[in-house]
Design a protein around this motif. Structure first.
Motif, PDB file in Angstrom:
ATOM      1  N   TYR A 115      53.629 -50.799  17.482  1.00 19.62           N
ATOM      2  CA  TYR A 115      53.357 -49.575  18.229  1.00 19.62           C
ATOM      3  C   TYR A 115      51.889 -49.597  18.660  1.00 19.62           C
ATOM      4  CZ  TYR A 115      57.951 -48.019  16.983  1.00 19.62           C
ATOM      5  OH  TYR A 115      59.316 -47.931  16.870  1.00 19.62           O
ATOM      6  N   LEU A 116      51.685 -49.529  19.971  1.00 18.88           N
ATOM      7  CA  LEU A 116      50.352 -49.645  20.559  1.00 18.88           C
ATOM      8  C   LEU A 116      49.881 -48.297  21.085  1.00 18.88           C
ATOM      9  CD1 LEU A 116      50.975 -52.855  22.701  1.00 18.88           C
ATOM     10  CD2 LEU A 116      49.754 -52.739  20.528  1.00 18.88           C
ATOM     11  N   CYS A 117      48.619 -48.063  20.919  1.00 17.89           N
ATOM     12  CA  CYS A 117      47.992 -46.867  21.464  1.00 17.89           C
ATOM     13  C   CYS A 117      46.903 -47.307  22.433  1.00 17.89           C
ATOM     14  CB  CYS A 117      47.392 -46.037  20.333  1.00 17.89           C
ATOM     15  SG  CYS A 117      46.498 -44.566  20.864  1.00 17.89           S
ATOM     16  N   ALA A 118      46.740 -46.566  23.506  1.00 16.99           N
ATOM     17  CA  ALA A 118      45.677 -46.839  24.472  1.00 16.99           C
ATOM     18  C   ALA A 118      45.039 -45.525  24.884  1.00 16.99           C
ATOM     19  CB  ALA A 118      46.231 -47.559  25.696  1.00 16.99           C
ATOM     20  N   SER A 119      43.768 -45.591  25.276  1.00 22.01           N
ATOM     21  CA  SER A 119      43.113 -44.390  25.771  1.00 22.01           C
ATOM     22  C   SER A 119      42.284 -44.722  27.008  1.00 22.01           C
ATOM     23  CB  SER A 119      42.222 -43.752  24.697  1.00 22.01           C
ATOM     24  OG  SER A 119      41.076 -44.536  24.415  1.00 22.01           O
ATOM     25  N   SER A 120      42.018 -43.691  27.802  1.00 22.93           N
ATOM     26  CA  SER A 120      41.223 -43.886  29.011  1.00 22.93           C
ATOM     27  C   SER A 120      40.615 -42.552  29.426  1.00 22.93           C
ATOM     28  CB  SER A 120      42.085 -44.429  30.152  1.00 22.93           C
ATOM     29  OG  SER A 120      42.938 -43.415  30.661  1.00 22.93           O
ATOM     30  N   TYR A 121      39.652 -42.620  30.337  1.00 23.11           N
ATOM     31  CA  TYR A 121      39.209 -41.413  31.014  1.00 23.11           C
ATOM     32  C   TYR A 121      40.307 -40.989  31.987  1.00 23.11           C
ATOM     33  CZ  TYR A 121      34.515 -42.323  29.229  1.00 23.11           C
ATOM     34  OH  TYR A 121      33.433 -42.539  28.418  1.00 23.11           O
ATOM     35  N   SER A 122      40.253 -39.783  32.446  1.00 26.24           N
ATOM     36  CA  SER A 122      41.209 -39.328  33.452  1.00 26.24           C
ATOM     37  C   SER A 122      40.747 -39.800  34.825  1.00 26.24           C
ATOM     38  CB  SER A 122      41.292 -37.797  33.435  1.00 26.24           C
ATOM     39  OG  SER A 122      41.771 -37.364  32.203  1.00 26.24           O
ATOM     40  N   GLY A 123      41.679 -39.810  35.771  1.00 28.91           N
ATOM     41  CA  GLY A 123      41.324 -40.221  37.122  1.00 28.91           C
ATOM     42  C   GLY A 123      42.063 -41.473  37.539  1.00 28.91           C
ATOM     43  N   VAL A 124      41.809 -41.870  38.764  1.00 36.33           N
ATOM     44  CA  VAL A 124      42.573 -42.971  39.340  1.00 36.33           C
ATOM     45  C   VAL A 124      42.058 -44.329  38.877  1.00 36.33           C
ATOM     46  CG1 VAL A 124      43.163 -44.140  41.489  1.00 36.33           C
ATOM     47  CG2 VAL A 124      43.249 -41.645  41.362  1.00 36.33           C
ATOM     48  N   ASN A 125      40.784 -44.583  39.085  1.00 38.02           N
ATOM     49  CA  ASN A 125      40.246 -45.905  38.819  1.00 38.02           C
ATOM     50  C   ASN A 125      39.694 -45.986  37.402  1.00 38.02           C
ATOM     51  OD1 ASN A 125      39.373 -48.504  39.084  1.00 38.02           O
ATOM     52  ND2 ASN A 125      37.777 -48.058  40.578  1.00 38.02           N
ATOM     53  N   THR A 126      40.599 -45.896  36.451  1.00 38.38           N
ATOM     54  CA  THR A 126      40.189 -45.912  35.046  1.00 38.38           C
ATOM     55  C   THR A 126      40.880 -47.056  34.326  1.00 38.38           C
ATOM     56  OG1 THR A 126      41.963 -44.408  34.399  1.00 38.38           O
ATOM     57  CG2 THR A 126      39.847 -43.427  34.997  1.00 38.38           C
ATOM     58  N   GLU A 127      40.242 -47.578  33.304  1.00 39.88           N
ATOM     59  CA  GLU A 127      40.808 -48.666  32.520  1.00 39.88           C
ATOM     60  C   GLU A 127      41.314 -48.128  31.203  1.00 39.88           C
ATOM     61  OE1 GLU A 127      38.163 -51.937  31.837  1.00 39.88           O
ATOM     62  OE2 GLU A 127      39.427 -52.808  30.251  1.00 39.88           O
ATOM     63  N   ALA A 128      42.505 -48.560  30.830  1.00 42.68           N
ATOM     64  CA  ALA A 128      43.062 -48.204  29.534  1.00 42.68           C
ATOM     65  C   ALA A 128      42.635 -49.242  28.503  1.00 42.68           C
ATOM     66  CB  ALA A 128      44.580 -48.131  29.604  1.00 42.68           C
ATOM     67  N   PHE A 129      42.129 -48.789  27.382  1.00 41.90           N
ATOM     68  CA  PHE A 129      41.720 -49.661  26.288  1.00 41.90           C
ATOM     69  C   PHE A 129      42.755 -49.540  25.169  1.00 41.90           C
ATOM     70  CE2 PHE A 129      37.516 -50.956  27.674  1.00 41.90           C
ATOM     71  CZ  PHE A 129      37.232 -50.009  28.655  1.00 41.90           C
ATOM     72  N   PHE A 130      43.245 -50.682  24.732  1.00 38.89           N
ATOM     73  CA  PHE A 130      44.314 -50.699  23.750  1.00 38.89           C
ATOM     74  C   PHE A 130      43.782 -50.960  22.342  1.00 38.89           C
ATOM     75  CE2 PHE A 130      48.448 -50.683  25.916  1.00 38.89           C
ATOM     76  CZ  PHE A 130      48.032 -50.766  27.235  1.00 38.89           C
ATOM     77  N   GLY A 131      44.433 -50.337  21.365  1.00 37.09           N
ATOM     78  CA  GLY A 131      44.194 -50.682  19.974  1.00 37.09           C
ATOM     79  C   GLY A 131      44.977 -51.935  19.610  1.00 37.09           C
ATOM     80  N   GLN A 132      44.798 -52.383  18.360  1.00 36.39           N
ATOM     81  CA  GLN A 132      45.470 -53.602  17.919  1.00 36.39           C
ATOM     82  C   GLN A 132      46.897 -53.351  17.468  1.00 36.39           C
ATOM     83  OE1 GLN A 132      43.211 -55.984  15.199  1.00 36.39           O
ATOM     84  NE2 GLN A 132      41.490 -56.172  16.585  1.00 36.39           N
ATOM     85  N   GLY A 133      47.258 -52.089  17.376  1.00 39.36           N
ATOM     86  CA  GLY A 133      48.644 -51.777  17.092  1.00 39.36           C
ATOM     87  C   GLY A 133      48.954 -51.590  15.624  1.00 39.36           C
ATOM     88  N   THR A 134      50.071 -50.930  15.365  1.00 38.44           N
ATOM     89  CA  THR A 134      50.643 -50.812  14.025  1.00 38.44           C
ATOM     90  C   THR A 134      51.980 -51.548  14.032  1.00 38.44           C
ATOM     91  OG1 THR A 134      49.640 -48.674  13.513  1.00 38.44           O
ATOM     92  CG2 THR A 134      51.653 -49.263  12.314  1.00 38.44           C
ATOM     93  N   ARG A 135      52.100 -52.529  13.149  1.00 38.80           N
ATOM     94  CA  ARG A 135      53.372 -53.252  13.048  1.00 38.80           C
ATOM     95  C   ARG A 135      54.262 -52.498  12.065  1.00 38.80           C
ATOM     96  NH1 ARG A 135      55.064 -58.081  14.507  1.00 38.80           N
ATOM     97  NH2 ARG A 135      52.938 -58.738  15.053  1.00 38.80           N
ATOM     98  N   LEU A 136      55.346 -51.933  12.571  1.00 39.50           N
ATOM     99  CA  LEU A 136      56.293 -51.185  11.748  1.00 39.50           C
ATOM    100  C   LEU A 136      57.511 -52.050  11.463  1.00 39.50           C
ATOM    101  CD1 LEU A 136      57.262 -48.509  10.432  1.00 39.50           C
ATOM    102  CD2 LEU A 136      58.325 -47.964  12.633  1.00 39.50           C
ATOM    103  N   THR A 137      57.824 -52.183  10.186  1.00 33.85           N
ATOM    104  CA  THR A 137      59.015 -52.925   9.774  1.00 33.85           C
ATOM    105  C   THR A 137      59.900 -51.987   8.976  1.00 33.85           C
ATOM    106  OG1 THR A 137      57.745 -54.979   9.653  1.00 33.85           O
ATOM    107  CG2 THR A 137      59.896 -54.949   8.572  1.00 33.85           C
ATOM    108  N   VAL A 138      61.117 -51.814   9.441  1.00 31.52           N
ATOM    109  CA  VAL A 138      62.088 -50.970   8.749  1.00 31.52           C
ATOM    110  C   VAL A 138      63.104 -51.872   8.060  1.00 31.52           C
ATOM    111  CG1 VAL A 138      63.759 -49.107   8.961  1.00 31.52           C
ATOM    112  CG2 VAL A 138      61.777 -49.188  10.507  1.00 31.52           C
ATOM    113  N   VAL A 139      63.169 -51.754   6.728  1.00 32.80           N
ATOM    114  CA  VAL A 139      64.048 -52.648   5.958  1.00 32.80           C
ATOM    115  C   VAL A 139      65.255 -51.884   5.398  1.00 32.80           C
ATOM    116  CG1 VAL A 139      62.177 -54.214   5.393  1.00 32.80           C
ATOM    117  CG2 VAL A 139      62.717 -52.301   3.832  1.00 32.80           C
TER     118      VAL A 139
END
Lengths: 114, 117
Positions: free
Chosen positions: A90-114
């Protein structure tokens, strides 16, 4: 912090349990996105927040999935009654609002359901 | 609905050789186009993006991509690759003109670029 932080980095849970995944966006970023990446696939959009409100939740697969961002910063993705098919990164990303903005991603949470 | 196709799941190439990673998208309307890179055990990083203007877009690490509206393609190229370019590359599209956010992205399935010495 300098980047998007996601905790925990790994989560193993039993089928049927409830889990919460946390995302700390970059300070000042008003937009926050959640994606899910299954093995061998590209990330799949789940939900987008603008400030505190969910502006677009069209990617949530069913009503077991829910996300909040009560103060417009940290967000929590909540999954009820987990199923083995929920196993993914599960990945999360954030950015400023607006058109020409870059989204920066986190490294994610690896979820394993057993 | 929008879709992105990356036909090559893996591209092996020798160091210092040129490479092209292919990406095609489904929409005939105006979209934004992106290439992201994912190094092992790291988050996605933006390589480059096309919003409007010049169809040749230059990005980080010597990569460039060309937007071709008639062929609905956005192929990624690098004239000379390094071992350090070994990573998974994702093409993505967004459709902000119909109410979506710029970074509400639809990703392809990715191409693993494997650079060999």
């Amino acid at each position: 912090g300098a980047g998007v932080s996601q905790t925990p980095s790994n989560k193993v849970t039993e089928k049927g349990k409830y889990v919460e995944l946390r995302c700390d966006p970059i300070s000042g970023h008003t937009a926050l996105y959640w994606y899910r990446q299954s093995l061998g696939q590209g990330p799949e959009f789940l939900i987008y927040f603008q400030g505190t409100g969910a502006a677009d939740d069209s990617g949530l697969p069913n009503d077991r999935f829910f996300a909040v961002r009560p103060e417009g910063s940290v967000s929590t993705l909540k999954i009820q009654r987990t199923e083995r098919g929920d196993s993914a990164v599960y990945l999360c990303a954030s950015s400023y609002s607006g058109v020409n903005t870059e989204a920066f991603f986190g490294q994610g949470t690896r979820l394993t359901v057993v | 609905a929008q879709s992105v196709t990356q036909l090559d799941s893996q591209v092996p190439v020798f160091e210092e050789a040129p490479v092209e990673l292919r990406c095609n998208y489904s929409s005939s309307v105006s979209v934004y186009l992106f290439w992201y890179v994912q190094y092992p055990n790291q988050g996605l990083q933006l390589l480059l993006k096309y919003l409007s203007g010049s169809t040749l877009v230059k990005g980080i690490n010597g990569f460039e991509a060309e937007f071709n509206k008639s062929q609905t393609s956005f192929h990624l190229r690098k004239p000379s690759v390094h071992i350090s370019d070994t990573a998974e590359y994702f093409c993505a599209v967004s459709d902000p003109f119909r109410g979506g956010a710029t970074n509400k992205l639809i990703f392809g399935t990715g191409t693993l670029l494997a650079v060999q010495p």
